[in-house]
Design a protein around this motif. Structure first.
Motif, PDB file in Angstrom:
ATOM      1  N   GLN A  53       0.550  -0.964   0.086  1.00  0.00           N
ATOM      2  CA  GLN A  53      -0.099  -0.191  -0.083  1.00  0.00           C
ATOM      3  C   GLN A  53       1.162   1.447   0.103  1.00  0.00           C
ATOM      4  N   SER A  54       0.445   2.321  -0.400  1.00  0.00           N
ATOM      5  CA  SER A  54       0.856   3.628  -1.394  1.00  0.00           C
ATOM      6  C   SER A  54       1.842   3.274  -2.753  1.00  0.00           C
ATOM      7  N   GLU A  55       1.965   5.013  -3.203  1.00  0.00           N
ATOM      8  CA  GLU A  55       2.299   4.484  -4.083  1.00  0.00           C
ATOM      9  C   GLU A  55       3.732   4.438  -4.452  1.00  0.00           C
ATOM     10  N   GLY A  56       4.633   3.118  -5.274  1.00  0.00           N
ATOM     11  CA  GLY A  56       5.560   2.786  -5.481  1.00  0.00           C
ATOM     12  C   GLY A  56       5.951   1.264  -4.606  1.00  0.00           C
ATOM     13  N   ALA A  57       4.978   1.075  -3.301  1.00  0.00           N
ATOM     14  CA  ALA A  57       4.909  -0.657  -3.302  1.00  0.00           C
ATOM     15  C   ALA A  57       4.685  -1.380  -3.813  1.00  0.00           C
ATOM     16  N   ASP A  58       3.487  -1.312  -5.200  1.00  0.00           N
ATOM     17  CA  ASP A  58       3.358  -2.043  -5.736  1.00  0.00           C
ATOM     18  C   ASP A  58       4.634  -3.044  -6.650  1.00  0.00           C
ATOM     19  N   LEU A  59       5.022  -1.461  -6.959  1.00  0.00           N
ATOM     20  CA  LEU A  59       6.972  -2.149  -7.457  1.00  0.00           C
ATOM     21  C   LEU A  59       7.989  -2.854  -6.706  1.00  0.00           C
ATOM     22  N   GLN A  60       7.596  -2.450  -5.464  1.00  0.00           N
ATOM     23  CA  GLN A  60       8.962  -3.017  -4.385  1.00  0.00           C
ATOM     24  C   GLN A  60       7.984  -3.874  -3.822  1.00  0.00           C
ATOM     25  N   ALA A  61       6.669  -4.531  -3.810  1.00  0.00           N
ATOM     26  CA  ALA A  61       6.636  -5.285  -3.788  1.00  0.00           C
ATOM     27  C   ALA A  61       6.875  -6.415  -4.584  1.00  0.00           C
ATOM     28  N   MET A  62       7.040  -6.402  -5.885  1.00  0.00           N
ATOM     29  CA  MET A  62       7.090  -7.360  -6.555  1.00  0.00           C
ATOM     30  C   MET A  62       8.705  -7.906  -6.890  1.00  0.00           C
ATOM     31  N   LYS A  63       9.466  -6.616  -6.808  1.00  0.00           N
ATOM     32  CA  LYS A  63      10.892  -7.073  -6.638  1.00  0.00           C
ATOM     33  C   LYS A  63      11.413  -7.909  -4.958  1.00  0.00           C
ATOM     34  N   HIS A 119      -0.148 -10.302  -4.807  1.00  0.00           N
ATOM     35  CA  HIS A 119      -1.335  -9.589  -4.469  1.00  0.00           C
ATOM     36  C   HIS A 119      -1.925  -8.287  -5.606  1.00  0.00           C
ATOM     37  N   SER A 120      -2.103  -8.624  -6.695  1.00  0.00           N
ATOM     38  CA  SER A 120      -2.594  -8.014  -8.311  1.00  0.00           C
ATOM     39  C   SER A 120      -3.712  -6.668  -7.316  1.00  0.00           C
ATOM     40  N   GLY A 121      -3.650  -5.862  -7.673  1.00  0.00           N
ATOM     41  CA  GLY A 121      -4.845  -4.306  -8.446  1.00  0.00           C
ATOM     42  C   GLY A 121      -4.538  -3.754  -6.694  1.00  0.00           C
ATOM     43  N   ILE A 126       4.520  -7.146   4.657  1.00  0.00           N
ATOM     44  CA  ILE A 126       3.873  -5.950   4.399  1.00  0.00           C
ATOM     45  C   ILE A 126       4.663  -4.697   3.534  1.00  0.00           C
ATOM     46  N   VAL A 127       4.714  -4.316   2.464  1.00  0.00           N
ATOM     47  CA  VAL A 127       5.210  -3.149   2.538  1.00  0.00           C
ATOM     48  C   VAL A 127       4.318  -1.615   1.876  1.00  0.00           C
ATOM     49  N   ALA A 128       4.763  -1.291   3.044  1.00  0.00           N
ATOM     50  CA  ALA A 128       3.058   0.340   3.167  1.00  0.00           C
ATOM     51  C   ALA A 128       4.431   1.619   3.162  1.00  0.00           C
ATOM     52  N   GLN A 129       3.800   2.844   3.817  1.00  0.00           N
ATOM     53  CA  GLN A 129       4.729   4.170   3.214  1.00  0.00           C
ATOM     54  C   GLN A 129       5.811   3.553   4.254  1.00  0.00           C
ATOM     55  N   ASP A 130       5.099   2.772   6.121  1.00  0.00           N
ATOM     56  CA  ASP A 130       6.857   2.865   6.412  1.00  0.00           C
ATOM     57  C   ASP A 130       7.969   2.605   6.165  1.00  0.00           C
ATOM     58  N   GLU A 131       7.727   1.252   4.784  1.00  0.00           N
ATOM     59  CA  GLU A 131       8.217   0.051   5.572  1.00  0.00           C
ATOM     60  C   GLU A 131       8.987   0.466   4.144  1.00  0.00           C
ATOM     61  N   LEU A 132       8.376   1.312   3.142  1.00  0.00           N
ATOM     62  CA  LEU A 132       8.640   1.700   1.873  1.00  0.00           C
ATOM     63  C   LEU A 132       9.869   3.196   1.863  1.00  0.00           C
TER      64      LEU A 132
END
Ligand code: HAM
Length: 431
Positions: free
Chosen positions: A343-353, A368-370, A391-397
């Motif tokens: 969750q949060s912008e850019g977290a999708d890519l980071q989670a994918m990595k 998770h997709s979407g 979980i990758v959210a704002q803080d983690e990112l």
């Protein structure tokens, strides 16, 4: 809305989930296939894959024109460009031998082969009996036996142990002797059955003319006394056939494999001789035979190859797995190890990595997709059956960390540096 198109009667879909009237899932099936692949390899058998469609003549010549399978149950059609008659294969032995003869595989080596795949018979569908069903088959070509006869029976018994269903299966055996012995027995049987013809049902009267041995297969309760008192093939076996059968039985005894001799066991396909056997269960109602096979010494020659003694068997996967699902020990292994949530912008890519890094380290990761709320994503993670959630959210990112949750609750939720991700999950997994 357009009308839905349904699957063909007697032909099942294998889904990720159980169906109301068909319990087997694709993951369970896959676990079985993995077991079978390991099992055949452990005996040194090699896989063969043949087409599903063959020339009809192959099945007529090998299985026999008068059998139910060829006479009534085949899906046969003519190829539109020429007059060639083709059929969907109703079993695997004929195709396997066709390929072996065509490619001269027996040139200077006997062969131990196995196969797995769909077969087609237009039978009346019911539980355990389908129009598209699947078999695993074993064929040992170029061996006279009786040692190989015992080996393949022991091999099947071993698979029942691995699947945890050995106690629910009974081995029935018989010897059909050689061609001359069968002819002498057939003459005696025809004379005997003809003297009782008025008591036979229509099916048996027909079989008396076409395939008298199959009258002994009758399930009609009114015919059991007549069948039980009929001349027995075992009484017509010569010295050599008897010696083969005795040694086979002695080897089963030596391997501690219990068996029941059934002098009326004849099998439904015409190519058999000498040793025949079936594994049956009382847990599946009418469809009791889970696996069947035997020797077919003249068949390779009849299909144009050099004479080679041979034996094999096939099991019906659906029947077997219905038994395994209820009583056995096989487990489907469909759930991923890790579900990634972001969750949060850019977290999708980071989670994918992170997911790719984890996969490279041997974890199965469902991403998770979407873009949904964390709560909705956690629910999906739960439904997936994944053991861990990443979980990758704002803080983690921002801090280049990940939060890890053990869905079995064996470890407290923890936020770790990205560099420690693999190490931490490996520790959790192995704990
Ligand atoms: P079969 O006895 O005709 O033998 O079939 C083997 C197994 O396939 C049966 O015991 C049963 O479990 C399964 N089976 C047969 N028909 C159906 C059906 N309609 N629905 C579900 N399962 C079914 C053979 O096919 C021989 N080729 C076996 C063999 C191999 N003999 C020598 N080598």
């Amino acid at each position: 809305m357009a009308q839905k198109i349904q699957s063909v009667k007697g032909m099942n879909d294998l889904l990720p989930v159980e169906q109301k009237d068909f319990k087997l899932t694709a993951a369970f099936w896959q676990a079985f296939e993995d077991t079978v692949t390991r099992w055949t390899k452990s005996y040194g058998y090699q896989q063969i894959r043949t087409p599903i469609v063959e020339q009809t003549g192959l099945f007529v010549r090998s299985i026999g024109e008068e059998t139910d399978v060829v006479g009534k149950e085949m899906y046969t059609f003519s190829d539109s460009n020429d007059a060639l008659s083709l059929s969907l294969r109703p079993e695997g032995t004929a195709s396997c031998l066709r390929a072996v003869v065509e490619h001269n595989l027996l040139y200077n080596n006997p062969q131990k082969l196995w196969y797995m795949g769909p077969m087609f018979r237009r039978e009346r569908p019911q539980k355990g009996r389908y129009r598209q069903f699947h078999q695993v088959g074993i064929e040992a070509l170029g061996f006279e036996g009786p040692d190989i006869d015992a080996e393949i029976v022991a091999m099947s018994a071993d698979l029942w142990q691995k699947l945890g269903i050995a106690e629910h299966l009974t081995l029935e055996i018989n010897s059909l002797g050689n061609r001359e012995e069968r002819a002498a027995h057939r003459a005696a049987l025809v004379a005997y059955l003809s003297s009782h013809e008025e008591k036979l049902d229509e099916d048996s009267k027909r079989r008396l003319k076409t395939n008298p041995l199959r009258v002994l297969d009758s399930k009609n309760p009114d015919l059991q006394d007549i069948c039980n008192a009929a001349p027995r093939l075992t009484d017509y076996l010569g010295e050599e056939s008897l010696a083969h059968y005795q040694r086979f039985k002695a080897m089963l005894g030596g391997l501690n494999i219990a068996y029941v001799e059934n002098p009326r066991l004849v099998r439904g396909l015409d190519y058999y001789n000498h040793t025949v056997f079936e594994w049956t269960t009382d847990k599946l109602g009418a469809q009791a035979t889970v696996c069947g096979g035997g020797r077919y010494d003249g068949l390779i020659e009849e299909l144009g190859g050099k004479p080679a003694a041979s034996i094999g068997f096939a099991m019906g996967i659906e029947r077997l797995l219905l038994l395994v699902a209820e009583y056995g020990s096989l487990q489907a292994d469909a759930a991923p190890d890790v579900y990634t949530v972001h969750q949060s912008e850019g977290a999708d890519l980071q989670a994918m990595k992170y997911a790719q890094t984890l996969r490279a380290a041997g974890f199965n990761v469902l991403q998770h997709s979407g873009y949904q709320s964390l709560k909705a994503q956690m629910k999906k993670a739960d439904n997936s059956g994944a053991r861990f959630v990443l979980i990758v959210a704002q803080d983690e990112l921002a801090a280049q960390t990940v939060t890890l949750k053990d869905m079995q609750g064996k470890h407290p939720q923890q936020t770790v540096a990205a560099a420690d991700l693999i190490h931490t999950l490996q520790q959790w997994k192995n704990a």
